[in-house]
Scaffold this motif. Structure first.
Motif, PDB file in Angstrom:
ATOM      1  N   ARG A  19     -39.125 -16.228 -21.864  1.00 14.88           N
ATOM      2  CA  ARG A  19     -38.094 -16.795 -22.464  1.00 14.88           C
ATOM      3  C   ARG A  19     -37.116 -15.610 -22.552  1.00 14.88           C
ATOM      4  O   ARG A  19     -36.013 -15.740 -22.650  1.00 14.88           O
ATOM      5  CB  ARG A  19     -38.093 -17.293 -23.613  1.00 14.88           C
ATOM      6  N   ALA A  20     -37.731 -14.616 -23.387  1.00 13.73           N
ATOM      7  CA  ALA A  20     -36.889 -13.172 -23.827  1.00 13.73           C
ATOM      8  C   ALA A  20     -36.264 -12.718 -22.732  1.00 13.73           C
ATOM      9  O   ALA A  20     -35.064 -12.321 -22.661  1.00 13.73           O
ATOM     10  CB  ALA A  20     -38.076 -12.453 -24.629  1.00 13.73           C
ATOM     11  N   SER A  60     -35.378 -14.195 -19.698  1.00 12.29           N
ATOM     12  CA  SER A  60     -34.051 -14.999 -19.282  1.00 12.29           C
ATOM     13  C   SER A  60     -33.123 -14.792 -20.379  1.00 12.29           C
ATOM     14  O   SER A  60     -31.808 -14.573 -19.872  1.00 12.29           O
ATOM     15  CB  SER A  60     -34.446 -16.354 -19.181  1.00 12.29           C
ATOM     16  N   ARG A  61     -33.243 -14.782 -21.445  1.00 14.08           N
ATOM     17  CA  ARG A  61     -32.170 -14.492 -22.734  1.00 14.08           C
ATOM     18  C   ARG A  61     -31.439 -13.235 -22.392  1.00 14.08           C
ATOM     19  O   ARG A  61     -30.183 -13.201 -22.472  1.00 14.08           O
ATOM     20  CB  ARG A  61     -32.775 -14.671 -24.121  1.00 14.08           C
ATOM     21  N   PHE A  62     -32.178 -12.419 -22.287  1.00 18.27           N
ATOM     22  CA  PHE A  62     -31.422 -10.871 -21.818  1.00 18.27           C
ATOM     23  C   PHE A  62     -30.758 -10.868 -20.759  1.00 18.27           C
ATOM     24  O   PHE A  62     -29.650 -10.532 -20.714  1.00 18.27           O
ATOM     25  CB  PHE A  62     -32.666  -9.904 -21.970  1.00 18.27           C
ATOM     26  N   GLU A  93     -29.237 -13.326 -19.182  1.00 20.82           N
ATOM     27  CA  GLU A  93     -28.029 -14.115 -19.650  1.00 20.82           C
ATOM     28  C   GLU A  93     -26.922 -13.462 -20.406  1.00 20.82           C
ATOM     29  O   GLU A  93     -25.738 -13.552 -19.931  1.00 20.82           O
ATOM     30  CB  GLU A  93     -28.319 -15.295 -20.408  1.00 20.82           C
ATOM     31  N   LYS A  94     -27.175 -12.645 -21.291  1.00 20.74           N
ATOM     32  CA  LYS A  94     -26.647 -11.828 -22.288  1.00 20.74           C
ATOM     33  C   LYS A  94     -26.088 -10.618 -21.337  1.00 20.74           C
ATOM     34  O   LYS A  94     -24.723 -10.328 -21.637  1.00 20.74           O
ATOM     35  CB  LYS A  94     -27.355 -11.175 -23.465  1.00 20.74           C
TER      36      LYS A  94
END
Ligand SMILES: [Fe+2]
Ligand SMILES: [Fe+2]
Length: 313
Positions: A294-295, A297-299, A301-302
């Motif tokens: 999750r982390a 993927s979040r990174f 995206e950002k």
């Protein structure tokens, strides 16, 4: 031996010694001799200011991108802390027998990395040599302490991941410089790191046979609090964000290219004979991998959103 037996640190060292001896032989067969001086473009060098009265360093001396300079500094300072690493593993593994032979051989190989990278950076004027020397003094004066210093299996798990992380970081740093000479040098260093990783990974694989629950506990604990060895470098948080934004070393690579391949080799999710703590450790490991997914993927995206914003400017 029953699976409920907990081996002492000394017993683990003794039981693993024949595996160290076998893998040391394997390592010495596979390791290729190489010479740092052959990778440095000496004819590009110029005398600096100071006692010899040459020219002071200027940022325009090199066309290497800023983020590649940052990564080169982090990688070199990481290599520079070798005396502390040697102290940690010599204290834990000992300096006798096959363990001791490995400790010294590994130290000698790592020593070559710092020498080669520093020579390259100085000759090509890729980074400010005064700032680099000050950073080295600060970093080495802090020293390095293994987070799991008195635990053999935790330390083996840590170095299995760390050597692979270092390999990837060197390789991608080389590419980011856009300089074929630097890329060749760092690819050579990365090949050493890969052999180091295989050595440690094979030891922990043997530990999974010997003491599966202790090995699983070690892996889960290490994955949960993994820090790069250079994390004590001044400004490391800021530098590591720049390195991650450039795709040199980011969470996705950490999860997919460092943790996963090593965990797959140990076949952690099919290990049998675990006691209650071993099972709990494996569950923690699975949860940690999901959190990292999750982390990462979040990174990503950002990072994509940031790139899109920058493209619009
Ligand atoms: Fe190294
Ligand atoms: Fe290494």
């Amino acid at each position: 031996m029953t699976v409920s037996t907990t081996l002492s640190q000394t017993a683990l060292l003794v039981e693993l010694e024949p595996v160290v001896a076998r893998n040391l032989d394997r390592h010495l067969t596979l390791a290729k001799e190489w010479f740092p001086h052959e990778y440095v473009p000496w004819s590009e060098g110029r005398t600096f200011d100071g006692p010899l009265g040459g020219e002071a360093w200027s940022p325009t001396d090199s066309t290497i991108p800023d983020v590649a300079r940052t990564a080169l500094i982090v990688n070199l300072l990481t290599e520079d802390n070798l005396p502390s690493y040697h102290h940690e593993i010599a204290t834990l593994f000992g300096r006798d027998g096959a363990w001791g032979t490995w400790v010294h051989r590994w130290t000698a190989e790592e020593g070559r990395h710092g020498v080669a990278i520093r020579d390259y950076l100085t000759v090509t004027r890729a980074v400010d040599p005064v700032a680099l020397e000050r950073a080295r003094m600060t970093h080495m004066s802090e020293g390095y302490t293994n987070a799991h210093g008195d635990e053999v299996l935790h330390s083996l798990a840590y170095v299995s991941f760390q050597e692979l992380a270092t390999r990837i970081s060197h390789r991608n740093t080389g590419k980011a410089t856009g300089d074929p000479a630097c890329e060749a040098l760092l690819a050579r260093v990365a090949a050493d790191e890969n052999l180091h990783m295989v050595f440690y990974r094979n030891l922990l694989a043997a530990a999974f046979e010997l003491a599966p629950s202790q090995a699983m506990r070690a892996v889960a604990d290490v994955v949960a609090d993994f820090q790069m060895p250079g994390n004590g470098i001044d400004g490391f948080a800021r530098k590591s964000v720049a390195i991650a934004l450039a795709g040199i070393y980011d969470l996705r690579q950490h999860r997919d290219d460092v943790l996963q391949p090593v965990l797959r080799q140990w076949d952690v999710f099919n290990v049998t004979g675990l006691n209650a703590d071993g099972e709990a450790a494996r569950e923690q490991l699975a949860t940690q991998l999901e959190n990292l997914e999750r982390a990462a993927s979040r990174f990503e995206e950002k990072r994509d959103a940031r790139a899109a914003r920058l493209a619009l400017r």
